[in-house]
Design an enzyme around this catalytic site. Structure first.
Site, short mmCIF file in Angstrom:
data_model
loop_
_atom_site.label_atom_id
_atom_site.label_comp_id
_atom_site.label_asym_id
_atom_site.label_seq_id
_atom_site.Cartn_x
_atom_site.Cartn_y
_atom_site.Cartn_z
N HIS A 276 0.84 -1.20 0.00
CA HIS A 276 0.00 0.00 0.00
C HIS A 276 0.87 1.25 0.00
O HIS A 276 1.91 1.32 0.65
CB HIS A 276 -1.01 -0.02 1.14
N ASP A 288 5.64 2.55 7.24
CA ASP A 288 4.30 2.05 6.97
C ASP A 288 3.57 2.99 6.00
O ASP A 288 2.91 3.92 6.44
CB ASP A 288 3.53 1.93 8.28
N GLU A 325 -5.42 1.90 1.97
CA GLU A 325 -5.25 0.75 2.87
C GLU A 325 -5.49 1.14 4.31
O GLU A 325 -6.08 0.38 5.09
CB GLU A 325 -3.84 0.16 2.71
N GLU A 326 -5.05 2.34 4.66
CA GLU A 326 -5.10 2.75 6.06
C GLU A 326 -6.51 3.01 6.57
O GLU A 326 -6.71 3.21 7.76
CB GLU A 326 -4.23 4.00 6.27
N ASP A 357 4.04 -5.18 3.63
CA ASP A 357 3.51 -4.08 4.43
C ASP A 357 4.40 -3.92 5.66
O ASP A 357 4.28 -4.67 6.62
CB ASP A 357 2.07 -4.41 4.84
N HIS A 457 2.16 4.42 12.99
CA HIS A 457 1.00 5.30 12.85
C HIS A 457 1.19 6.61 13.62
O HIS A 457 0.24 7.12 14.23
CB HIS A 457 -0.28 4.60 13.32
#
Length: 593
Positions: A276, A288, A325-326, A357, A457
């Site tokens: 992603h 990420d 994706e998130e 990922d 994140h």
């Protein structure tokens, strides 16, 4: 392609197939290999020698610059995502690909109200409702503030709530040891009406519960500093009560995937590699998932460069950079759903899917999706061929003496839609919000008891958050797997190279003499050469057209035959290089006397 019915014979890499159709094709000139020669497919391209961590890191620097120029992130529907996609497309175009965008729309939640007060502390910054957690009532939710009794306040099990009256309470739980979903489940089962998750490392906490579940209660993530302030207030005697208010509504969004396929290779046996491209709103998303998306971009570039000298591999390779994706695996889910509904044959033509990922985590493990369930029982159905796809990674690591561990084949990334539709899959993972164990430290170094990516994140997921050693190991492994599977997917889905179908060998009588009649159909999308070899002679066919058959009858010059086998060899050609596969086809005994 889906797996065909195959039965291994004593011959190496041979197949026994049955049932026959199509008209015969007349014998033609000689096949490229000499009679009796054994010529397998050429060795896979040595992509692992060409794809380096340094090269991928250079591409991550480009993504960081893009984020820096666009409000610090690359999230969906932002200029940062658009610029990230444009960069990928330009690199692919320069390498000789023809990238395409696949647009899609979807509905998602938008926050209307979000507030938290706990033990008199108003948390006003870096407050994140957990993904997949439900809303509170319209007036919010107020209850006594309680904590689990385990030493670290991680609250992962029912035992951690022994003796705690959590009924209608707000549970205050530290990040650590287990997944957020396990913490919320344990708290809700103890009676909690809501959960506050606080970070155990510096920075914000944007948790996900992985999927929708009726067991979840309203859950919010807060930074370490806010958690420490609440704990200090409790120790000082503040009234242990919390009020959490969260409401949201649904809006429609648009995003897109970027897709590119090698111009050469079989399009009916495609190997896919995906990652992603989007980040969360709160950071640049360089680990990420800049790490995975830039790794497959470098693989695509080096594959194209190698093809200039030796030709494209036998199987086409399709690269995918997924959008959104998130916010729930939206891009990959749209892609697979669209194929399933509108082009199911194209979905069946995907031999296997490789997912990447997070492959540069700072406190990394070298993790491989545990498709054979040798360590973790999968919570999802594992399609046939996935374990064999996993073997490509683990065999490579074993061959170079690189330690590795299994990570759960959970479906919690962009391979989910593929496996739900029966496509084999595997992938690599260096870790996110799980805690590193002593055993993993012994294998890979790093720090025990903290997360594989403490900046997961968060705004701190920048270029400085990527471990160059992990990135190099994983990038080379990705390159190796793509090269191996682009060359041959026989072990994964039973598709040989070249693929002959509907093979039969039938012993029959004619005028008191036993004959063996052999037929084989070219199941490729290009012409193939076929050689039929029996104990009584052989016949060569050149340029058999797709879906056409090679046929020959051989006399034994005897009145009876014992059961036996014939060999059928198929050849295709890649820039003058023959690709060869042998099939052993049985026939039954016959007596014509």
């Amino acid at each position: 392609m889906r797996p065909r019915s195959i039965v291994p014979s004593a011959a190496a890499a041979s197949l026994v197939l049955a049932v026959m159709t199509s008209a015969p094709v007349a014998a033609a000139g000689p096949v490229g290999a000499a009679p009796g020669a054994v010529r397998a497919a050429a060795d896979p391209l040595p992509l692992e020698d060409l794809v380096t961590g340094d090269a991928v890191m250079d591409r991550l620097e480009e993504l960081q610059a893009i984020a820096d120029a666009n409000d610090g992130n690359r999230a969906l529907e932002t200029p940062g995502y658009e610029a990230s996609a444009a960069y990928v497309e330009q690199v692919l175009t320069d390498a000789g690909y023809a990238p395409e965008r696949q647009y899609f729309t979807f509905e998602d939640l938008v926050v209307d109200d979000l507030s938290l007060t706990a033990a008199g502390v108003d948390v006003t910054e870096d407050l994140y409702a957990a993904e997949f957690a439900p809303d509170t009532p319209d007036e919010g939710l107020t209850g006594p503030l309680v904590q689990p009794v385990d030493e670290m306040r991680h609250g992962c099990t029912a035992d951690a709530w022994t003796g705690v009256d959590a009924t209608d309470a707000v549970a205050l739980v530290s990040r650590g040891t287990c997944a957020f979903s396990e913490k919320v489940l344990a708290a809700s089962q103890a009676g909690a009406a809501a959960v506050i998750l606080y970070n155990n490392a510096d920075g914000a906490l944007n948790p996900t519960l992985g999927a929708e579940n009726d067991a979840w209660v309203p859950t919010v993530g807060i930074p370490q500093a806010a958690g420490q302030e609440i704990l200090a207030a409790l120790e000082s005697g503040a009234f242990p009560e919390a009020t959490y208010d969260y409401q949201s509504h649904v809006e429609e969004f648009e995003s897109f995937n970027v897709l590119a396929q090698t111009p050469g290779g079989r399009t009916n046996n495609v190997v896919m590699a995906g990652a992603h491209l989007d980040s969360v709103e709160d950071g640049a998303g360089i680990n990420d998932n800049g790490s995975g998306s830039m790794a497959i971009l470098e693989v695509a570039v080096q594959l194209a460069a190698a093809a200039e000298d030796g030709g494209w591999p036998d199987n086409a390779v399709r690269f995918a950079w997924w959008g959104a994706e998130e916010v729930g695996l939206r891009g990959s889910t749209h892609y697979v759903t669209d194929l399933a509904e509108n082009d199911p044959e194209a979905l069946e033509d995907i031999a296997t899917y490789l997912n990447f990922d997070m492959v540069g985590s700072p406190n990394y493990i070298i993790g491989v999706y545990d498709a054979d369930e040798s360590t973790h029982e999968a919570p999802v159905e594992v399609p046939p061929g996935s374990a064999e796809t996993e073997d490509v990674f683990t065999d490579y690591f074993d061959s170079i003496g690189q330690p590795w561990v299994d990570t759960e084949f959970s479906g919690r990334s962009d391979y989910q839609a593929f496996i739900e539709n029966g496509v084999p899959a595997s992938g690599l993972f260096t870790g996110a919000d799980g805690s590193k164990t002593a055993e993993e430290v012994e294998l890979f170094g790093g720090t025990e008891g903290i997360f594989y990516d403490p900046n997961y994140h968060s705004p701190q997921d920048t270029i400085d958050n990527v471990d160059p050693t992990a990135l190099d190991i994983m990038s080379r492994a990705i390159a190796h797997a793509v090269a191996v599977l682009a060359d041959d997917t026989l072990a994964v889905n039973g598709v040989a190279n070249p693929e002959l179908a509907d093979l039969t060998a039938e012993a029959r009588c004619l005028g008191g003499t036993a004959y063996v009649a052999v037929r084989a159909t070219n199941d490729e999308t290009v012409r193939a050469d076929v050689r039929i070899i029996t104990p009584f002679g052989q016949q060569k066919f050149a340029g058999v057209a797709p879906d056409s058959a090679a046929y020959q009858s051989f006399t034994s010059r005897a009145a009876s035959l014992e059961a036996g086998t014939v060999t059928v060899r198929g050849y295709t050609w890649n820039d003058g290089d023959p690709r060869y596969h042998a099939y052993e086809v049985p026939y039954e005994a016959v007596s014509c006397g």
